[in-house]
Scaffold this active site. Structure first.
Site, PDB file in Angstrom:
ATOM      1  N   GLY A 170       0.817  -1.207   0.000  1.00 26.97           N
ATOM      2  CA  GLY A 170       0.000   0.000   0.000  1.00 26.97           C
ATOM      3  C   GLY A 170       0.851   1.258   0.000  1.00 26.97           C
ATOM      4  O   GLY A 170       2.081   1.191   0.132  1.00 26.97           O
ATOM      5  N   ASP A 171       0.194   2.394  -0.205  1.00 28.67           N
ATOM      6  CA  ASP A 171       0.857   3.706  -0.229  1.00 28.67           C
ATOM      7  C   ASP A 171       1.891   3.824  -1.335  1.00 28.67           C
ATOM      8  O   ASP A 171       2.871   4.555  -1.207  1.00 28.67           O
ATOM      9  CB  ASP A 171       1.542   4.013   1.129  1.00 28.67           C
ATOM     10  CG  ASP A 171       0.598   3.841   2.293  1.00 28.67           C
ATOM     11  OD1 ASP A 171      -0.538   4.311   2.180  1.00 28.67           O
ATOM     12  OD2 ASP A 171       0.996   3.226   3.300  1.00 28.67           O
ATOM     13  N   GLU A 172       1.683   3.127  -2.432  1.00 23.32           N
ATOM     14  CA  GLU A 172       2.669   3.155  -3.525  1.00 23.32           C
ATOM     15  C   GLU A 172       2.552   4.412  -4.383  1.00 23.32           C
ATOM     16  O   GLU A 172       3.391   4.637  -5.256  1.00 23.32           O
ATOM     17  CB  GLU A 172       2.500   1.921  -4.431  1.00 23.32           C
ATOM     18  CG  GLU A 172       2.787   0.576  -3.777  1.00 23.32           C
ATOM     19  CD  GLU A 172       1.535  -0.047  -3.190  1.00 23.32           C
ATOM     20  OE1 GLU A 172       0.502   0.665  -3.087  1.00 23.32           O
ATOM     21  OE2 GLU A 172       1.577  -1.222  -2.807  1.00 23.32           O
ATOM     22  N   GLY A 173       1.499   5.175  -4.161  1.00 25.14           N
ATOM     23  CA  GLY A 173       1.311   6.375  -4.992  1.00 25.14           C
ATOM     24  C   GLY A 173       0.289   6.134  -6.096  1.00 25.14           C
ATOM     25  O   GLY A 173       0.302   6.791  -7.131  1.00 25.14           O
ATOM     26  N   LYS A 174      -0.637   5.199  -5.838  1.00 29.62           N
ATOM     27  CA  LYS A 174      -1.662   4.864  -6.838  1.00 29.62           C
ATOM     28  C   LYS A 174      -2.560   6.052  -7.133  1.00 29.62           C
ATOM     29  O   LYS A 174      -2.998   6.227  -8.251  1.00 29.62           O
ATOM     30  CB  LYS A 174      -2.557   3.725  -6.338  1.00 29.62           C
ATOM     31  CG  LYS A 174      -1.866   2.438  -6.074  1.00 29.62           C
ATOM     32  CD  LYS A 174      -2.823   1.419  -5.499  1.00 29.62           C
ATOM     33  CE  LYS A 174      -3.291   1.744  -4.085  1.00 29.62           C
ATOM     34  NZ  LYS A 174      -2.297   1.620  -3.023  1.00 29.62           N
ATOM     35  N   ARG A 193     -22.657 -13.053   7.293  1.00 27.06           N
ATOM     36  CA  ARG A 193     -24.014 -12.938   6.737  1.00 27.06           C
ATOM     37  C   ARG A 193     -24.997 -12.237   7.665  1.00 27.06           C
ATOM     38  O   ARG A 193     -26.176 -12.531   7.693  1.00 27.06           O
ATOM     39  CB  ARG A 193     -24.539 -14.321   6.323  1.00 27.06           C
ATOM     40  CG  ARG A 193     -23.715 -14.911   5.200  1.00 27.06           C
ATOM     41  CD  ARG A 193     -23.987 -16.345   4.985  1.00 27.06           C
ATOM     42  NE  ARG A 193     -23.564 -17.130   6.134  1.00 27.06           N
ATOM     43  CZ  ARG A 193     -23.594 -18.457   6.176  1.00 27.06           C
ATOM     44  NH1 ARG A 193     -24.037 -19.135   5.137  1.00 27.06           N
ATOM     45  NH2 ARG A 193     -23.185 -19.103   7.244  1.00 27.06           N
ATOM     46  N   SER A 209       7.231   7.908 -11.864  1.00 32.05           N
ATOM     47  CA  SER A 209       6.768   9.159 -11.292  1.00 32.05           C
ATOM     48  C   SER A 209       7.944   9.840 -10.590  1.00 32.05           C
ATOM     49  O   SER A 209       8.651   9.215  -9.799  1.00 32.05           O
ATOM     50  CB  SER A 209       5.636   8.873 -10.308  1.00 32.05           C
ATOM     51  OG  SER A 209       5.348  10.023  -9.564  1.00 32.05           O
ATOM     52  N   GLN A 219      -5.131  -0.131  -0.689  1.00 31.01           N
ATOM     53  CA  GLN A 219      -4.096  -0.900   0.003  1.00 31.01           C
ATOM     54  C   GLN A 219      -3.123  -1.472  -1.035  1.00 31.01           C
ATOM     55  O   GLN A 219      -2.809  -0.792  -1.988  1.00 31.01           O
ATOM     56  CB  GLN A 219      -4.697  -2.002   0.882  1.00 31.01           C
ATOM     57  CG  GLN A 219      -5.358  -1.483   2.154  1.00 31.01           C
ATOM     58  CD  GLN A 219      -6.778  -0.994   1.931  1.00 31.01           C
ATOM     59  OE1 GLN A 219      -7.564  -1.649   1.276  1.00 31.01           O
ATOM     60  NE2 GLN A 219      -7.115   0.146   2.473  1.00 31.01           N
ATOM     61  N   LEU A 272      10.879   7.875  -7.507  1.00 28.84           N
ATOM     62  CA  LEU A 272      12.275   7.622  -7.877  1.00 28.84           C
ATOM     63  C   LEU A 272      13.186   8.705  -7.294  1.00 28.84           C
ATOM     64  O   LEU A 272      14.287   8.424  -6.816  1.00 28.84           O
ATOM     65  CB  LEU A 272      12.395   7.604  -9.410  1.00 28.84           C
ATOM     66  CG  LEU A 272      13.777   7.272  -9.950  1.00 28.84           C
ATOM     67  CD1 LEU A 272      14.116   5.808  -9.688  1.00 28.84           C
ATOM     68  CD2 LEU A 272      13.874   7.560 -11.446  1.00 28.84           C
ATOM     69  N   GLY A 315      -5.978   5.798   1.852  1.00 28.89           N
ATOM     70  CA  GLY A 315      -5.771   7.244   1.775  1.00 28.89           C
ATOM     71  C   GLY A 315      -4.988   7.578   0.532  1.00 28.89           C
ATOM     72  O   GLY A 315      -3.829   7.233   0.404  1.00 28.89           O
ATOM     73  N   HIS A 316      -5.660   8.202  -0.408  1.00 28.93           N
ATOM     74  CA  HIS A 316      -4.999   8.622  -1.638  1.00 28.93           C
ATOM     75  C   HIS A 316      -4.767  10.119  -1.575  1.00 28.93           C
ATOM     76  O   HIS A 316      -5.707  10.874  -1.375  1.00 28.93           O
ATOM     77  CB  HIS A 316      -5.924   8.368  -2.840  1.00 28.93           C
ATOM     78  CG  HIS A 316      -5.927   6.959  -3.297  1.00 28.93           C
ATOM     79  ND1 HIS A 316      -6.853   6.472  -4.166  1.00 28.93           N
ATOM     80  CD2 HIS A 316      -5.090   5.945  -3.033  1.00 28.93           C
ATOM     81  CE1 HIS A 316      -6.599   5.197  -4.405  1.00 28.93           C
ATOM     82  NE2 HIS A 316      -5.542   4.860  -3.723  1.00 28.93           N
ATOM     83  N   THR A 317      -3.533  10.532  -1.737  1.00 30.62           N
ATOM     84  CA  THR A 317      -3.281  11.964  -1.782  1.00 30.62           C
ATOM     85  C   THR A 317      -3.061  12.361  -3.233  1.00 30.62           C
ATOM     86  O   THR A 317      -2.230  11.768  -3.911  1.00 30.62           O
ATOM     87  CB  THR A 317      -2.025  12.314  -0.955  1.00 30.62           C
ATOM     88  OG1 THR A 317      -2.186  11.728   0.336  1.00 30.62           O
ATOM     89  CG2 THR A 317      -1.845  13.808  -0.817  1.00 30.62           C
ATOM     90  N   LYS A 338      -2.103   9.231  -7.411  1.00 32.65           N
ATOM     91  CA  LYS A 338      -1.634  10.124  -8.478  1.00 32.65           C
ATOM     92  C   LYS A 338      -1.762   9.442  -9.843  1.00 32.65           C
ATOM     93  O   LYS A 338      -2.206  10.067 -10.813  1.00 32.65           O
ATOM     94  CB  LYS A 338      -0.167  10.503  -8.227  1.00 32.65           C
ATOM     95  CG  LYS A 338       0.386  11.260  -9.399  1.00 32.65           C
ATOM     96  CD  LYS A 338       1.873  11.488  -9.369  1.00 32.65           C
ATOM     97  CE  LYS A 338       2.350  11.684 -10.806  1.00 32.65           C
ATOM     98  NZ  LYS A 338       3.740  12.086 -10.920  1.00 32.65           N
TER      99      LYS A 338
HETATM  100  P1  IMP Z   1      -7.046  -2.266   8.492  1.00 30.37           P
HETATM  101  O1  IMP Z   1      -7.189  -2.212   7.000  1.00 30.37           O
HETATM  102  O2  IMP Z   1      -7.342  -0.959   9.158  1.00 30.37           O
HETATM  103  O3  IMP Z   1      -7.757  -3.430   9.087  1.00 30.37           O
HETATM  104  O4  IMP Z   1      -5.471  -2.520   8.797  1.00 30.37           O
HETATM  105  C1  IMP Z   1      -4.827  -3.744   8.479  1.00 30.37           C
HETATM  106  C2  IMP Z   1      -3.412  -3.504   7.987  1.00 30.37           C
HETATM  107  O5  IMP Z   1      -3.475  -2.875   6.711  1.00 30.37           O
HETATM  108  C3  IMP Z   1      -2.586  -2.590   8.877  1.00 30.37           C
HETATM  109  O6  IMP Z   1      -1.222  -3.000   8.803  1.00 30.37           O
HETATM  110  C4  IMP Z   1      -2.722  -1.243   8.199  1.00 30.37           C
HETATM  111  O7  IMP Z   1      -1.641  -0.388   8.489  1.00 30.37           O
HETATM  112  C5  IMP Z   1      -2.733  -1.656   6.750  1.00 30.37           C
HETATM  113  N1  IMP Z   1      -3.421  -0.704   5.870  1.00 30.37           N
HETATM  114  C6  IMP Z   1      -4.752  -0.511   5.734  1.00 30.37           C
HETATM  115  N2  IMP Z   1      -5.003   0.437   4.818  1.00 30.37           N
HETATM  116  C7  IMP Z   1      -3.814   0.845   4.351  1.00 30.37           C
HETATM  117  C8  IMP Z   1      -3.419   1.787   3.346  1.00 30.37           C
HETATM  118  O8  IMP Z   1      -4.230   2.438   2.676  1.00 30.37           O
HETATM  119  N3  IMP Z   1      -2.079   1.902   3.152  1.00 30.37           N
HETATM  120  C9  IMP Z   1      -1.169   1.168   3.822  1.00 30.37           C
HETATM  121  N4  IMP Z   1      -1.496   0.286   4.757  1.00 30.37           N
HETATM  122  C10 IMP Z   1      -2.805   0.113   5.015  1.00 30.37           C
END
Ligand code: IMP
Length: 435
Positions: free
Chosen positions: A12-16, A143, A413, A224, A332, A40-42, A18
Site C-alpha cells: 500500500g501507499d505506492e502512490g496509486k 451474513r 513518477s 491498500q 524515484l 488514503g490517496h493523496t 496520483k
Molecule cells: P485495516 O485495513 O485498518 O484493518 O489494517 C490492516 C493492515 O493494513 C494494517 O497493517 C494497516 O496499516 C494496513 N493498511 C490498511 N489500509 C492501508 C493503506 O491504505 N495503506 C497502507 N497500509 C494500510
C-alpha cells in the site's frame, strides 16, 4: 478501449492515487472495488491537495463517473464528510459519484470491536488503521451485515440496526466494555446520512456492465496493496479485503472477460505501515533518510511508515498473483542523494535460496534478503518528464528492477504533480494509457 485494473504491488501507499488520477482522463469511469476509509490517496493538483479515502480519485476529473463498488465497506459519516469537502472545492459530486446498493455499511460498533480485538492480551496486534474495517467485513462474511440498500429502507432499517446493536453490546459487555455510543442518536444520524447519499445509490453492477457493453472504458482502482490482501498477503498482517486484481471482479460485479490488463504501482523502494514481516526493512540511517525525504507518514493515520529497499522477489510474487502487464515506479526522486542503493534480488534461508513466498509469518521472518548494490545517481530527478532525460544510473537502476522482476517498467513518477510523470515510449503502458 481498454478496461484496466491499477493496484498496489507492495504494502500500500505506492502512490496509486496520483497514477489513477493522471490516467483517469483516458477512461469514462473509475471504480473502487474493496476496502473502506482505511485507504488514503493523496492527489496534488497545482496548489490544491486532496486526500481521498472512499471516493475514487476519478472524481477530480469533471464529467467522469466515480463508482464505489459492492466490495467496499462504507462508513456513511466518513463518506458524507468526504463528499462535502469535495463539494466545497467545487466538484460536482452528486452527478459524478455512484454508490453500490450492495456495499456494506460500517457502524461505530465496528471500531469498538476492533479495539477489543487489537487490545486483547495474548493476541497479536495487527496495527490496523482503527477504522473498524475488519469487523465490518466479519459481519459481511458472517451474513449479518447491513448493506447500503438496507440502510435506505426506512421502515426495516431500525429493526435491523437494533438487532445488530444488541449482539454487539452483548459482546462488548462480555469484555467489560461499556458501549460508547448513544444508540438513538446513532440511529438518527444514520437515517440522516442515508437521505444524504440516497440520490447517488444505485445498482452499480448493472451500471458498470451496461457502460462496458456500450463501449465505455473503466479503470478499476485498487486500495491498500497486494501484500495486504486477505488471501495473498502476509496473513494475518493484512487488511480484510481482496486487494489483488481478482478483487476487482467480485468487488464490482464486472466479469474477468471484460477486463483487459492490470498495471502495478510500486515505489522505487518499499514501505509498510502496521506490524508484520518486512524482509528488506532498513532500520538504520538510510531508512530514516528515505522516511524524511519521501515524507513517509500515513495519509490516514499520520503514523511513520517503515522503510526499506526494493524487493524483487516480492514483486515477482505480486506480479504473478495479479498478472501485471506493466509497472509504474513512483518516488524515484527520493533516492536521488544516495551513493549506493541496495536491491534485494533473492531470499535465502540458511544455505538455500527461497523461490516461493512462504505461507507463515515465522518462515517469512527467517528470510535473509540477498542484496546487490547499485551506484546512486546523486543528481536530481525531481520533476523529469522524459525517460531520455533521466541520469544514466537512474535508468540502469530501473533496468535492473525490470530484469529482476520480469515486468516492464512502463511509467515512472518523479514528483507529486500530474506532469512529473514519465511514460516510457513503446511500452505496453503507453499503449494502454496513450492509445
Ligand atoms: P485495516 O485495513 O485498518 O484493518 O489494517 C490492516 C493492515 O493494513 C494494517 O497493517 C494497516 O496499516 C494496513 N493498511 C490498511 N489500509 C492501508 C493503506 O491504505 N495503506 C497502507 N497500509 C494500510
Amino acid at each position: 478501449m481498454h478496461n484496466v485494473i491499477i493496484l498496489g504491488a507492495q504494502w500500500g501507499d505506492e502512490g496509486k492515487g496520483k497514477i489513477v488520477d493522471l490516467f483517469s482522463e483516458r477512461f469514462d469511469i473509475v471504480a473502487r472495488y474493496q476496502g473502506g476509509h482505511n485507504a488514503g490517496h493523496t492527489v496534488k493538483i497545482g496548489d490544491r491537495k486532496f486526500v481521498l479515502k472512499l471516493i475514487p480519485s476519478g472524481i477530480l476529473r469533471p464529467g467522469k463517473r466515480a463508482v464505489i463498488g459492492n466490495g467496499l465497506v462504507v462508513d456513511p459519516a466518513a463518506l458524507v464528510s468526504e463528499i462535502e469537502t469535495l463539494e466545497a472545492a467545487g466538484i460536482d459530486v452528486a452527478s459524478q459519484l455512484r454508490i453500490s446498493n450492495r456495499a456494506q455499511v460500517l457502524f461505530p460498533w465496528h471500531r469498538l470491536l476492533e479495539k477489543i480485538s487489537e487490545d486483547r492480551p495474548g493476541r497479536v496486534s495487527i496495527g490496523t488503521t482503527s477504522r473498524g474495517i475488519g469487523p465490518c467485513y466479519e459481519d459481511k462474511i458472517g451474513r449479518r451485515g447491513v448493506r447500503i440498500a438496507d440502510l435506505l429502507e426506512r421502515d426495516t432499517f431500525p429493526a435491523r440496526f437494533a438487532a445488530l446493536l444488541d449482539e454487539k453490546e452483548t459482546i462488548a459487555r462480555a469484555f467489560g466494555l461499556a458501549p460508547e455510543e448513544d444508540s438513538a442518536a446513532t440511529l438518527a444520524q444514520y437515517a440522516d446520512l442515508a437521505e444524504r447519499i440516497r440520490p447517488m445509490v444505485c445498482d452499480t453492477v448493472r451500471l458498470l456492465n451496461d457502460a462496458i457493453r456500450a463501449g465505455k472504458s473503466v479503470m478499476f482502482e485498487g486500495a491498500q496493496g497486494t501484500m495486504l490482501d486477505i488471501d495473498h498477503g502476509t496473513y494475518p498482517f493484512v487488511t480484510s479485503s481482496s486487494a489483488t486484481a481478482g478483487g476487482a471482479c467480485t468487488g464490482t460485479g464486472v466479469p474477468p472477460t471484460s477486463i483487459h490488463a492490470t498495471v502495478g504501482v510500486s515505489k522505487a523502494y518499499v514501505t509498510r505501515v502496521g506490524a508484520g514481516p518486512f524482509p528488506t526493512e532498513a532500520l538504520d540511517q538510510a531508512g530514516d533518510h528515505i522516511r524524511v525525504r519521501g515524507n513517509e507518514f500515513g495519509s490516514v493515520t499520520g503514523r511513520p511508515r517503515r522503510c526499506g529497499w526494493f524487493d524483487a522477489p516480492l514483486l515477482r510474487y505480486t506480479a504473478m498473483v495479479n498478472g501485471f502487464d506493466s509497472l509504474v515506479v513512483t518516488k524515484l526522486d527520493v533516492l536521488d542523494e544516495l551513493d549506493r542503493i541496495p536491491v534485494c534480488v533473492a531470499y535465502r534461508r540458511g544455505k538455500s535460496e527461497v523461490t516461493e513466498m512462504p505461507p507463515t509469518i515465522r518462515e517469512m521472518e527467517h528470510l535473509e534478503p540477498v542484496y546487490e548494490c547499485l551506484p546512486g545517481w546523486q543528481t536530481s530527478t525531481f520533476g523529469i518528464g522524459r525517460y531520455a532525460d533521466l541520469p544514466a544510473r537512474a535508468r540502469d537502476y530501473l533496468n535492473f528492477m525490470e530484469k529482476h522482476t520480469g515486468v516492464e517498467i512502463g511509467g515512472i513518477s518523479t514528483g507529486p504533480e500530474r506532469n512529473q510523470t514519465i511514460v516510457r515510449p513503446g511500452s505496453r503502458f503507453q499503449q494502454l494509457f496513450q492509445p
